[in-house]
Design a protein around this motif. Structure first.
Motif, short mmCIF file in Angstrom:
data_model
loop_
_atom_site.label_atom_id
_atom_site.label_comp_id
_atom_site.label_asym_id
_atom_site.label_seq_id
_atom_site.Cartn_x
_atom_site.Cartn_y
_atom_site.Cartn_z
N SER A 167 0.80 -1.16 0.01
CA SER A 167 0.04 -0.10 0.20
C SER A 167 0.79 1.31 0.14
N GLY A 168 2.26 1.09 -0.07
CA GLY A 168 3.00 2.36 -0.06
C GLY A 168 2.62 3.15 1.08
N ASP A 169 2.57 4.56 0.94
CA ASP A 169 2.20 5.65 2.00
C ASP A 169 0.83 6.07 2.10
N THR A 170 -0.24 5.35 1.38
CA THR A 170 -1.67 5.28 1.39
C THR A 170 -2.24 4.92 2.80
N LEU A 171 -1.95 3.52 2.95
CA LEU A 171 -2.51 3.01 4.18
C LEU A 171 -1.37 2.28 5.01
N CYS A 225 -2.70 6.34 8.16
CA CYS A 225 -2.76 6.61 7.01
C CYS A 225 -1.49 7.56 6.61
N GLY A 226 -1.13 7.70 5.35
CA GLY A 226 -0.34 8.63 4.95
C GLY A 226 -0.60 9.98 4.99
N ARG A 227 0.42 11.03 5.12
CA ARG A 227 0.29 12.48 5.26
C ARG A 227 -0.39 12.74 3.87
N CYS A 228 -1.07 14.00 3.95
CA CYS A 228 -1.46 14.68 2.58
C CYS A 228 -1.52 16.20 2.87
N ASP A 229 -0.45 16.57 3.49
CA ASP A 229 -0.27 18.03 3.63
C ASP A 229 1.05 18.43 2.94
N PHE A 243 -5.44 15.80 9.69
CA PHE A 243 -5.46 14.34 10.03
C PHE A 243 -7.00 14.04 9.88
N GLY A 244 -7.35 12.76 9.90
CA GLY A 244 -8.81 12.37 9.51
C GLY A 244 -9.52 11.89 10.71
N LYS A 245 -10.69 12.11 10.85
CA LYS A 245 -11.57 11.53 12.04
C LYS A 245 -12.60 10.64 11.32
#
Length: 218
Positions: free
Chosen positions: A139-143, A148-152, A215-217
């Motif tokens: 899954s690389g840096d997605t999961l 999960c991976g950073r998205c900033d 980040f996610g909730k």
């Protein structure tokens, strides 16, 4: 099928060696650093390198690609959208070798007598992909395990990350999960307990004086 994992570099990136147990032909996924460590892992079991697969082009996932190819010249597979110079700025920019194959959703990479099914998973980078080989999901840096991976980062996308996590959550059946960092897991475990893999996942952007990335909730 044989699987070997080596944690390489300062970021402890998971470099995977996936080999055909009959022929000992091998694919390396994300050679991020420490080319001698990777070469030693190949030589220990007399594995013959046939291809390099990249989940994305952050430097900690391809840093040993060129020195590895200098010793074992093989084709490289990557998603073309990660050629954007903003994915890696300056001297760490990814430059594809002449024999690079650009892959995308639903492509099947046939190397080492194995089939690697490509899943486009943009979000962490625009060209992030995951690879499915048998019951294994890289899954690389997605999961990650419970994350999960950073998205900033530059070129990251919150909306794309949410969609990619949904795609992985909705894969039929179960898989052994092998992420770009941290420990391995099972997709069924992540569906159940990972807060970033819940159906009602939402992300928010931090206010300006916060130091934490988005980040996610659940």
């Amino acid at each position: 099928m044989l699987l070997k994992t080596r944690k390489v570099g300062a970021m402890k990136t998971n470099c995977y060696l996936v080999a055909n147990s009959e022929t000992l032909d091998c694919v390396v996924i994300d050679p991020g650093a420490e080319v001698n460590t990777i070469l030693q892992a190949l030589d220990e079991d007399h594995l013959q390198l046939r291809a390099i697969l990249l989940t994305h082009t952050h430097f900690d996932h391809f840093g040993a690609m060129w020195p590895l190819r200098d010793r074992r010249p093989v084709p490289v597979y990557v998603n073309e959208r990660d050629l954007d110079p903003m994915v890696n700025i300056g001297p760490q920019r990814f430059c594809p070798p002449p024999d690079t194959h650009f892959v995308d959703e639903r492509d099947v990479i046939e190397e080492a007598g194995l089939d690697f099914h490509v899943l486009a998973c943009p979000g962490h980078t625009p060209g992030s992909v995951a690879y499915v080989c048998g019951d294994m999901l890289f899954s690389g840096d997605t999961l990650f395990h419970m994350d999960c991976g950073r998205c900033d980062f530059p070129c990251s996308s919150v909306d794309d990350m949410v969609a990619s996590l949904r795609k992985l959550r909705e894969l039929p059946g179960d898989y052994r999960l092998f992420p770009g960092h941290l420990e391995s897991s099972l997709l069924s475990v992540e569906r159940e307990d990972n807060p970033f893999l819940q159906p009602n996942l939402q992300f928010y952007q931090p206010i300006e004086d916060e130091e934490e990335p988005c980040f996610g909730k659940a």
